[in-house]
Design a protein around this motif. Structure first.
Motif, PDB file in Angstrom:
ATOM      1  N   ALA A 122     -28.307  -8.891  13.003  1.00  0.00           N
ATOM      2  CA  ALA A 122     -28.137  -8.171  11.661  1.00  0.00           C
ATOM      3  C   ALA A 122     -28.228  -8.883  10.450  1.00  0.00           C
ATOM      4  O   ALA A 122     -28.416  -8.287   9.510  1.00  0.00           O
ATOM      5  CB  ALA A 122     -26.637  -7.439  11.976  1.00  0.00           C
ATOM      6  N   LEU A 123     -28.088 -10.370  10.534  1.00  0.00           N
ATOM      7  CA  LEU A 123     -27.848 -10.774   9.191  1.00  0.00           C
ATOM      8  C   LEU A 123     -29.390 -11.839   9.084  1.00  0.00           C
ATOM      9  O   LEU A 123     -29.407 -12.584   8.255  1.00  0.00           O
ATOM     10  CB  LEU A 123     -26.940 -11.988   9.569  1.00  0.00           C
ATOM     11  CG  LEU A 123     -25.478 -11.366   8.909  1.00  0.00           C
ATOM     12  CD1 LEU A 123     -24.330 -12.364   9.238  1.00  0.00           C
ATOM     13  CD2 LEU A 123     -25.182 -10.609   7.708  1.00  0.00           C
ATOM     14  N   HIS A 124     -30.257 -11.410   9.919  1.00  0.00           N
ATOM     15  CA  HIS A 124     -31.431 -12.417   9.786  1.00  0.00           C
ATOM     16  C   HIS A 124     -32.410 -12.438   8.453  1.00  0.00           C
ATOM     17  O   HIS A 124     -33.099 -13.105   8.494  1.00  0.00           O
ATOM     18  CB  HIS A 124     -32.249 -12.199  11.049  1.00  0.00           C
ATOM     19  CG  HIS A 124     -33.305 -11.074  10.901  1.00  0.00           C
ATOM     20  ND1 HIS A 124     -32.860  -9.602  11.576  1.00  0.00           N
ATOM     21  CD2 HIS A 124     -34.581 -10.858  10.476  1.00  0.00           C
ATOM     22  CE1 HIS A 124     -34.166  -8.976  11.386  1.00  0.00           C
ATOM     23  NE2 HIS A 124     -34.922  -9.637  10.883  1.00  0.00           N
ATOM     24  N   THR A 125     -32.140 -11.095   7.747  1.00  0.00           N
ATOM     25  CA  THR A 125     -32.842 -11.126   6.525  1.00  0.00           C
ATOM     26  C   THR A 125     -31.911 -11.368   5.456  1.00  0.00           C
ATOM     27  O   THR A 125     -32.284 -11.214   4.132  1.00  0.00           O
ATOM     28  CB  THR A 125     -33.518  -9.744   6.272  1.00  0.00           C
ATOM     29  OG1 THR A 125     -32.573  -8.657   6.468  1.00  0.00           O
ATOM     30  CG2 THR A 125     -34.302  -9.254   7.563  1.00  0.00           C
ATOM     31  N   THR A 126     -30.827 -12.011   5.620  1.00  0.00           N
ATOM     32  CA  THR A 126     -29.703 -11.902   4.453  1.00  0.00           C
ATOM     33  C   THR A 126     -29.697 -13.325   4.023  1.00  0.00           C
ATOM     34  O   THR A 126     -29.198 -14.054   5.002  1.00  0.00           O
ATOM     35  CB  THR A 126     -28.334 -11.440   4.955  1.00  0.00           C
ATOM     36  OG1 THR A 126     -28.536 -10.119   5.424  1.00  0.00           O
ATOM     37  CG2 THR A 126     -27.459 -11.408   3.740  1.00  0.00           C
ATOM     38  N   PRO A 127     -30.115 -13.897   3.044  1.00  0.00           N
ATOM     39  CA  PRO A 127     -29.835 -15.255   2.684  1.00  0.00           C
ATOM     40  C   PRO A 127     -28.626 -15.549   2.378  1.00  0.00           C
ATOM     41  O   PRO A 127     -27.655 -14.679   2.067  1.00  0.00           O
ATOM     42  CB  PRO A 127     -30.798 -15.175   1.392  1.00  0.00           C
ATOM     43  CG  PRO A 127     -30.895 -13.876   0.700  1.00  0.00           C
ATOM     44  CD  PRO A 127     -30.787 -12.905   2.051  1.00  0.00           C
ATOM     45  N   GLN A 128     -28.312 -16.956   2.276  1.00  0.00           N
ATOM     46  CA  GLN A 128     -27.148 -17.558   1.948  1.00  0.00           C
ATOM     47  C   GLN A 128     -25.928 -17.211   3.111  1.00  0.00           C
ATOM     48  O   GLN A 128     -25.189 -18.311   3.290  1.00  0.00           O
ATOM     49  CB  GLN A 128     -26.836 -17.239   0.569  1.00  0.00           C
ATOM     50  CG  GLN A 128     -27.799 -17.709  -0.677  1.00  0.00           C
ATOM     51  CD  GLN A 128     -27.318 -17.112  -2.007  1.00  0.00           C
ATOM     52  OE1 GLN A 128     -26.410 -16.664  -2.148  1.00  0.00           O
ATOM     53  NE2 GLN A 128     -27.949 -18.009  -2.817  1.00  0.00           N
ATOM     54  N   ILE A 129     -25.811 -16.052   3.633  1.00  0.00           N
ATOM     55  CA  ILE A 129     -24.566 -15.798   4.342  1.00  0.00           C
ATOM     56  C   ILE A 129     -24.950 -16.515   5.752  1.00  0.00           C
ATOM     57  O   ILE A 129     -23.844 -17.121   6.219  1.00  0.00           O
ATOM     58  CB  ILE A 129     -24.315 -14.339   4.477  1.00  0.00           C
ATOM     59  CG1 ILE A 129     -24.054 -13.893   3.161  1.00  0.00           C
ATOM     60  CG2 ILE A 129     -23.290 -14.202   5.481  1.00  0.00           C
ATOM     61  CD1 ILE A 129     -23.777 -12.050   3.327  1.00  0.00           C
ATOM     62  N   PRO A 130     -25.966 -16.525   6.610  1.00  0.00           N
ATOM     63  CA  PRO A 130     -25.979 -17.194   7.795  1.00  0.00           C
ATOM     64  C   PRO A 130     -25.523 -18.634   7.980  1.00  0.00           C
ATOM     65  O   PRO A 130     -24.893 -18.620   8.697  1.00  0.00           O
ATOM     66  CB  PRO A 130     -27.602 -16.871   8.171  1.00  0.00           C
ATOM     67  CG  PRO A 130     -27.833 -15.605   7.501  1.00  0.00           C
ATOM     68  CD  PRO A 130     -27.163 -15.908   6.090  1.00  0.00           C
ATOM     69  N   GLU A 131     -25.787 -19.274   6.830  1.00  0.00           N
ATOM     70  CA  GLU A 131     -25.507 -20.631   6.923  1.00  0.00           C
ATOM     71  C   GLU A 131     -23.878 -20.917   7.103  1.00  0.00           C
ATOM     72  O   GLU A 131     -23.299 -21.958   7.389  1.00  0.00           O
ATOM     73  CB  GLU A 131     -25.995 -21.521   5.865  1.00  0.00           C
ATOM     74  CG  GLU A 131     -25.624 -21.124   4.525  1.00  0.00           C
ATOM     75  CD  GLU A 131     -26.029 -21.534   3.210  1.00  0.00           C
ATOM     76  OE1 GLU A 131     -25.981 -22.408   2.365  1.00  0.00           O
ATOM     77  OE2 GLU A 131     -27.407 -21.463   3.405  1.00  0.00           O
ATOM     78  N   ARG A 132     -23.092 -19.921   6.448  1.00  0.00           N
ATOM     79  CA  ARG A 132     -21.518 -20.069   6.448  1.00  0.00           C
ATOM     80  C   ARG A 132     -21.013 -19.292   7.938  1.00  0.00           C
ATOM     81  O   ARG A 132     -19.800 -19.353   7.836  1.00  0.00           O
ATOM     82  CB  ARG A 132     -20.979 -19.242   5.426  1.00  0.00           C
ATOM     83  CG  ARG A 132     -21.565 -19.635   3.921  1.00  0.00           C
ATOM     84  CD  ARG A 132     -20.733 -20.915   3.612  1.00  0.00           C
ATOM     85  NE  ARG A 132     -21.227 -21.295   2.237  1.00  0.00           N
ATOM     86  CZ  ARG A 132     -20.543 -20.903   1.272  1.00  0.00           C
ATOM     87  NH1 ARG A 132     -19.201 -20.240   1.425  1.00  0.00           N
ATOM     88  NH2 ARG A 132     -20.796 -21.223   0.043  1.00  0.00           N
ATOM     89  N   MET A 133     -21.948 -18.643   8.650  1.00  0.00           N
ATOM     90  CA  MET A 133     -21.599 -18.064   9.884  1.00  0.00           C
ATOM     91  C   MET A 133     -21.351 -19.227  11.084  1.00  0.00           C
ATOM     92  O   MET A 133     -21.773 -20.465  10.845  1.00  0.00           O
ATOM     93  CB  MET A 133     -22.188 -16.827  10.186  1.00  0.00           C
ATOM     94  CG  MET A 133     -22.283 -15.956   8.905  1.00  0.00           C
ATOM     95  SD  MET A 133     -20.579 -15.351   8.415  1.00  0.00           S
ATOM     96  CE  MET A 133     -20.138 -14.381   9.599  1.00  0.00           C
ATOM     97  N   GLY A 134     -21.674 -18.569  12.304  1.00  0.00           N
ATOM     98  CA  GLY A 134     -21.668 -19.468  13.443  1.00  0.00           C
ATOM     99  C   GLY A 134     -23.178 -20.115  13.608  1.00  0.00           C
ATOM    100  O   GLY A 134     -23.943 -19.652  12.983  1.00  0.00           O
ATOM    101  N   LEU A 135     -23.040 -21.105  14.599  1.00  0.00           N
ATOM    102  CA  LEU A 135     -24.347 -21.794  14.693  1.00  0.00           C
ATOM    103  C   LEU A 135     -25.642 -20.929  14.992  1.00  0.00           C
ATOM    104  O   LEU A 135     -26.642 -21.056  14.741  1.00  0.00           O
ATOM    105  CB  LEU A 135     -24.108 -22.797  15.793  1.00  0.00           C
ATOM    106  CG  LEU A 135     -25.271 -23.710  15.890  1.00  0.00           C
ATOM    107  CD1 LEU A 135     -25.879 -24.729  15.016  1.00  0.00           C
ATOM    108  CD2 LEU A 135     -24.944 -24.864  17.114  1.00  0.00           C
ATOM    109  N   LEU A 136     -25.248 -19.970  15.891  1.00  0.00           N
ATOM    110  CA  LEU A 136     -26.535 -19.138  16.529  1.00  0.00           C
ATOM    111  C   LEU A 136     -27.130 -18.326  15.167  1.00  0.00           C
ATOM    112  O   LEU A 136     -28.033 -18.191  15.154  1.00  0.00           O
ATOM    113  CB  LEU A 136     -25.951 -17.999  17.383  1.00  0.00           C
ATOM    114  CG  LEU A 136     -26.858 -17.069  17.860  1.00  0.00           C
ATOM    115  CD1 LEU A 136     -28.227 -17.821  18.856  1.00  0.00           C
ATOM    116  CD2 LEU A 136     -26.240 -16.280  19.088  1.00  0.00           C
ATOM    117  N   THR A 137     -25.911 -17.786  14.328  1.00  0.00           N
ATOM    118  CA  THR A 137     -26.392 -16.970  13.194  1.00  0.00           C
ATOM    119  C   THR A 137     -27.540 -17.697  12.380  1.00  0.00           C
ATOM    120  O   THR A 137     -28.270 -17.377  11.743  1.00  0.00           O
ATOM    121  CB  THR A 137     -25.523 -16.331  12.529  1.00  0.00           C
ATOM    122  OG1 THR A 137     -24.764 -15.273  13.347  1.00  0.00           O
ATOM    123  CG2 THR A 137     -25.959 -15.565  11.458  1.00  0.00           C
ATOM    124  N   CYS A 138     -26.933 -18.913  12.137  1.00  0.00           N
ATOM    125  CA  CYS A 138     -27.371 -19.685  11.465  1.00  0.00           C
ATOM    126  C   CYS A 138     -28.910 -20.327  11.691  1.00  0.00           C
ATOM    127  O   CYS A 138     -30.026 -20.171  11.072  1.00  0.00           O
ATOM    128  CB  CYS A 138     -26.813 -21.169  11.048  1.00  0.00           C
ATOM    129  SG  CYS A 138     -27.473 -22.380  10.182  1.00  0.00           S
TER     130      CYS A 138
END
Length: 222
Positions: A122-138
């Motif tokens: 769901a977040l794969h096109t959203t910059p900056q947020i994934p790096e603040r989430m879990g390892l898999l999302t990042c």
């Protein structure tokens, strides 16, 4: 504290191209292979390789929550929302996440794993947020965007091997076309400020998008 980065400079070719195995891997690949364009499927698989290399170079592969099967599932199914099974009522990222979650749930995956894969897609096109989430999302975000040229230097040593095994096949044109086609299905599928909305405005303006230009003129080309 992060582990020391792994040295992959002398890693054998067969190790670089090895994929994880198991029912989740097989089901994810089957789900994606049935609905996405071959060039997009190659993009999804390359994303997994880039993410694994990124994790190794950042010393993350020994982290407790590093899971290659989930990483593969998130990458390989991240564009399911561009396929015919997506309802076309929400952004393709969210509908792809829903479809991937259904695959995992059907296999009896733990609810926590389903949630992690849903979030990553769901977040794969959203910059900056994934790096603040879990390892898999990042890692999912990083792997996907390396395929668009971000951090290309981190995988320069392996890119020739990976591109030879999974060629680009004009991926960015095909992916842009299917994202736009999904967004055109309803107003809520391409809401203002979503990727599909932005791409549609660019395509209408001059027939080309910054995403296409960025890849064609970037380190990988098409």
């Amino acid at each position: 504290m992060a582990n020391a980065p792994a040295d992959l400079s002398n890693k054998p070719a067969d190790d670089v191209l090895t994929l994880p195995s198991g029912p989740l891997v097989e089901a994810s690949l089957a789900a994606a292979g049935a609905v996405v364009h071959p060039s997009v499927l190659n993009h999804c698989i390359r994303g997994f390789y880039w993410a694994r290399l990124f994790a190794a170079r950042r010393g993350l592969t020994d982290e407790a929550d590093y899971d290659e099967e989930l990483l593969f599932a998130a990458h390989v199914m991240h564009d399911l929302g561009t396929g015919p099974d997506a309802p076309g009522r929400l952004r393709f990222e969210m509908e792809g996440a829903d479809l991937a979650a259904a695959v995992l749930t059907g296999l009896g995956a733990p609810a926590g794993d389903v949630d992690k894969v849903w979030e990553a897609i769901a977040l794969h096109t959203t910059p900056q947020i994934p790096e603040r989430m879990g390892l898999l999302t990042c890692l999912t975000y990083e792997g996907i965007w390396i395929d668009f040229g971000k951090n290309a230097d981190l995988v320069a040593g392996e890119q020739g091997l990976i591109h030879a095994a999974y060629p680009r096949l004009e991926m960015v044109r095909h992916l842009t076309d299917v994202v736009l086609a999904h967004g055109a299905r309803s107003e809520t599928a391409a809401p203002p400020y979503a990727m599909a909305h932005h791409l549609a405005q660019e395509r209408a303006a001059d027939g080309f998008t910054t995403m296409e230009r960025g890849v064609i003129n970037g380190p990988w080309g098409e």
